[in-house]
Design an enzyme around this catalytic site. Structure first.
Site, mmCIF file in Angstrom:
data_model
loop_
_atom_site.group_PDB
_atom_site.id
_atom_site.type_symbol
_atom_site.label_atom_id
_atom_site.label_comp_id
_atom_site.label_asym_id
_atom_site.label_seq_id
_atom_site.Cartn_x
_atom_site.Cartn_y
_atom_site.Cartn_z
ATOM 1 N N ASP A 16 17.844 -16.246 -0.313
ATOM 2 C CA ASP A 16 17.774 -14.742 -0.276
ATOM 3 C C ASP A 16 19.079 -14.003 -0.038
ATOM 4 O O ASP A 16 19.350 -13.495 0.947
ATOM 5 C CB ASP A 16 16.818 -14.427 0.736
ATOM 6 C CG ASP A 16 15.349 -14.929 0.757
ATOM 7 O OD1 ASP A 16 15.013 -15.042 -0.258
ATOM 8 O OD2 ASP A 16 14.920 -15.548 1.640
ATOM 9 N N LYS A 37 14.402 -21.762 -3.369
ATOM 10 C CA LYS A 37 13.491 -20.376 -3.665
ATOM 11 C C LYS A 37 14.147 -19.192 -3.989
ATOM 12 O O LYS A 37 15.228 -18.972 -3.494
ATOM 13 C CB LYS A 37 12.907 -20.191 -2.064
ATOM 14 C CG LYS A 37 11.873 -19.100 -2.006
ATOM 15 C CD LYS A 37 11.483 -18.416 -0.860
ATOM 16 C CE LYS A 37 12.389 -17.309 -0.518
ATOM 17 N NZ LYS A 37 11.939 -16.355 0.546
ATOM 18 N N LYS A 66 5.269 -13.089 -4.520
ATOM 19 C CA LYS A 66 3.993 -12.636 -3.726
ATOM 20 C C LYS A 66 3.316 -11.453 -4.592
ATOM 21 O O LYS A 66 3.127 -10.421 -4.215
ATOM 22 C CB LYS A 66 4.712 -11.903 -2.486
ATOM 23 C CG LYS A 66 5.306 -12.981 -1.585
ATOM 24 C CD LYS A 66 5.978 -12.223 -0.263
ATOM 25 C CE LYS A 66 6.335 -13.026 0.681
ATOM 26 N NZ LYS A 66 7.519 -13.846 0.275
ATOM 27 N N ASP A 69 -1.508 -7.354 -7.503
ATOM 28 C CA ASP A 69 -1.988 -6.097 -8.346
ATOM 29 C C ASP A 69 -3.396 -6.167 -8.866
ATOM 30 O O ASP A 69 -3.924 -7.139 -8.385
ATOM 31 C CB ASP A 69 -0.632 -6.270 -9.552
ATOM 32 C CG ASP A 69 -0.588 -4.631 -9.906
ATOM 33 O OD1 ASP A 69 -1.713 -3.721 -10.106
ATOM 34 O OD2 ASP A 69 0.635 -4.177 -10.281
ATOM 35 N N ILE A 70 -3.616 -5.390 -9.965
ATOM 36 C CA ILE A 70 -4.860 -5.661 -10.647
ATOM 37 C C ILE A 70 -4.801 -6.856 -11.285
ATOM 38 O O ILE A 70 -3.821 -7.451 -11.736
ATOM 39 C CB ILE A 70 -5.427 -4.356 -11.359
ATOM 40 C CG1 ILE A 70 -4.314 -4.413 -12.519
ATOM 41 C CG2 ILE A 70 -5.296 -3.103 -10.516
ATOM 42 C CD1 ILE A 70 -4.878 -3.193 -13.496
ATOM 43 N N PRO A 71 -6.009 -7.563 -11.468
ATOM 44 C CA PRO A 71 -6.215 -8.639 -12.256
ATOM 45 C C PRO A 71 -5.312 -8.726 -13.347
ATOM 46 O O PRO A 71 -4.799 -9.746 -13.853
ATOM 47 C CB PRO A 71 -7.832 -9.182 -12.295
ATOM 48 C CG PRO A 71 -8.207 -8.560 -10.986
ATOM 49 C CD PRO A 71 -7.409 -7.106 -11.131
ATOM 50 N N PHE A 72 -5.655 -7.895 -14.284
ATOM 51 C CA PHE A 72 -4.907 -7.749 -15.865
ATOM 52 C C PHE A 72 -3.493 -7.842 -15.516
ATOM 53 O O PHE A 72 -2.868 -8.534 -16.305
ATOM 54 C CB PHE A 72 -5.215 -6.599 -16.443
ATOM 55 C CG PHE A 72 -4.571 -6.268 -17.896
ATOM 56 C CD1 PHE A 72 -5.035 -7.073 -18.854
ATOM 57 C CD2 PHE A 72 -3.525 -5.596 -17.941
ATOM 58 C CE1 PHE A 72 -4.331 -6.988 -20.176
ATOM 59 C CE2 PHE A 72 -2.976 -5.719 -18.984
ATOM 60 C CZ PHE A 72 -3.350 -6.164 -20.244
ATOM 61 N N GLN A 73 -2.839 -7.245 -14.672
ATOM 62 C CA GLN A 73 -1.656 -7.240 -14.610
ATOM 63 C C GLN A 73 -1.038 -8.683 -14.002
ATOM 64 O O GLN A 73 0.132 -9.073 -14.465
ATOM 65 C CB GLN A 73 -0.903 -6.078 -13.643
ATOM 66 C CG GLN A 73 -1.093 -4.694 -14.170
ATOM 67 C CD GLN A 73 -0.091 -4.207 -15.144
ATOM 68 O OE1 GLN A 73 0.953 -5.253 -15.531
ATOM 69 N NE2 GLN A 73 0.275 -3.034 -15.506
ATOM 70 N N ARG A 189 12.354 -23.488 11.908
ATOM 71 C CA ARG A 189 13.567 -23.215 12.393
ATOM 72 C C ARG A 189 14.044 -24.578 13.062
ATOM 73 O O ARG A 189 13.388 -24.962 14.009
ATOM 74 C CB ARG A 189 13.478 -22.130 13.254
ATOM 75 C CG ARG A 189 13.394 -20.779 12.547
ATOM 76 C CD ARG A 189 14.797 -20.341 12.052
ATOM 77 N NE ARG A 189 14.605 -19.027 11.586
ATOM 78 C CZ ARG A 189 14.285 -18.905 10.083
ATOM 79 N NH1 ARG A 189 13.772 -19.810 9.379
ATOM 80 N NH2 ARG A 189 14.423 -17.502 9.890
ATOM 81 N N GLN A 198 10.839 -14.010 12.160
ATOM 82 C CA GLN A 198 9.750 -14.804 12.247
ATOM 83 C C GLN A 198 8.990 -14.805 13.435
ATOM 84 O O GLN A 198 9.748 -14.816 14.620
ATOM 85 C CB GLN A 198 10.259 -16.359 11.714
ATOM 86 C CG GLN A 198 10.832 -16.233 10.618
ATOM 87 C CD GLN A 198 10.044 -16.109 9.209
ATOM 88 O OE1 GLN A 198 8.901 -16.229 9.215
ATOM 89 N NE2 GLN A 198 10.906 -15.975 8.188
ATOM 90 N N GLY A 218 15.842 -20.950 5.186
ATOM 91 C CA GLY A 218 16.739 -20.080 4.461
ATOM 92 C C GLY A 218 18.036 -20.042 5.307
ATOM 93 O O GLY A 218 19.042 -20.926 5.286
#
Length: 241
Positions: A16, A37, A66, A69-73, A189, A198, A218
């Site tokens: 990150d 990641k 993560k 959104d809508i299923p199509f997207q 950790r 966290q 991380g």
């Protein structure tokens, strides 16, 4: 207790950070770590090419976007993310069973172009930065463990390969979802490390013992004075149990 190779396979190093630092860390960890990641910070800055660059260095990639959104997207996003080279992809369990089913369709479509190598999906349950007060703030009054279980069952039944949960829920999720489920646990950790933002945390050995398939670590590695030593200490902890 794990064998050394299994221990290395169990640790996902969270990059990150910006590209320069990410590549420097990847080059230092090459032949030691097996997984990295790539989250929103790095992916939004560099796009799909950063996934390919990690593959070129020999790493498997957990693409932690993560998606929600809508299923199509989500179907299209999951397909694109899979084609970028993601080995594991995160989606949000709160998106509904229809959304998760479409994410599965997306990665299935991509698998044909990846020689049948399908990206595995993990659904976010409750972020490890959240506690009971955080859930109540957004209108969810179920206890954290019950909300995690609710979203885990919904997601798994709809087509996800597993979930992302804190180490504190790992044992419960392993029992609920069975031995084949992919359980990815951030909020890990090592003893003596700062908890940071966290809320629901555990040590690497405790997370694996509780049933986690993979742990995400991380800052305790990437911000250590000696990242390789920090990584190897975690591997040794997992080997010794």
């Amino acid at each position: 207790m794990l064998g050394e190779e299994a221990a290395r396979e169990s640790v996902i190093v969270a990059l990150d950070c910006d590209k320069q630092i990410a590549l420097e860390l990847a080059d230092r960890l090459r032949d030691k770590a097996r997984w990295v990641k790539v989250g929103m910070t790095l992916f939004y800055a560099e796009g799909p090419s950063i996934v390919r660059e990690m593959h070129d260095r020999g790493f498997k990639v957990f693409l932690d976007l993560k998606i929600h959104d809508i299923p199509f997207q989500v179907r299209g996003a999951a397909r694109s993310a899979s084609l970028s080279g993601a080995d594991i992809l995160s989606i949000h369990g709160l998106g509904s069973s229809a959304m998760i089913a479409q994410a599965r369709e997306g990665v299935e479509e991509a698998a044909a172009k990846r020689d049948g190598d399908r990206t595995r999906l993990v659904a976010i349950s409750v972020l490890t930065s959240m506690d009971q007060g955080s859930l109540s703030e957004v209108g969810i009054e179920l206890p954290v463990k019950d909300e995690v279980a609710r979203l885990a069952k919904l997601s798994f039944d709809a087509g996800s390969d597993g979930i992302v949960c804190s180490p504190q829920e790992a044992a419960q999720m392993r029992k609920l979802l069975g031995p084949e489920a992919l359980l990815v646990t951030p909020g890990v950790r090592p003893v003596g490390s700062a908890v940071g933002d966290q809320k629901r945390v555990a040590t690497p050995a405790a997370a694996i013992a509780a049933g986690a398939s993979k742990i995400v670590v991380g800052r305790p590695i990437t911000q250590a004075d000696e990242p390789i030593s920090a990584f190897e200490c975690i591997v040794n902890e997992l080997v010794k149990g």
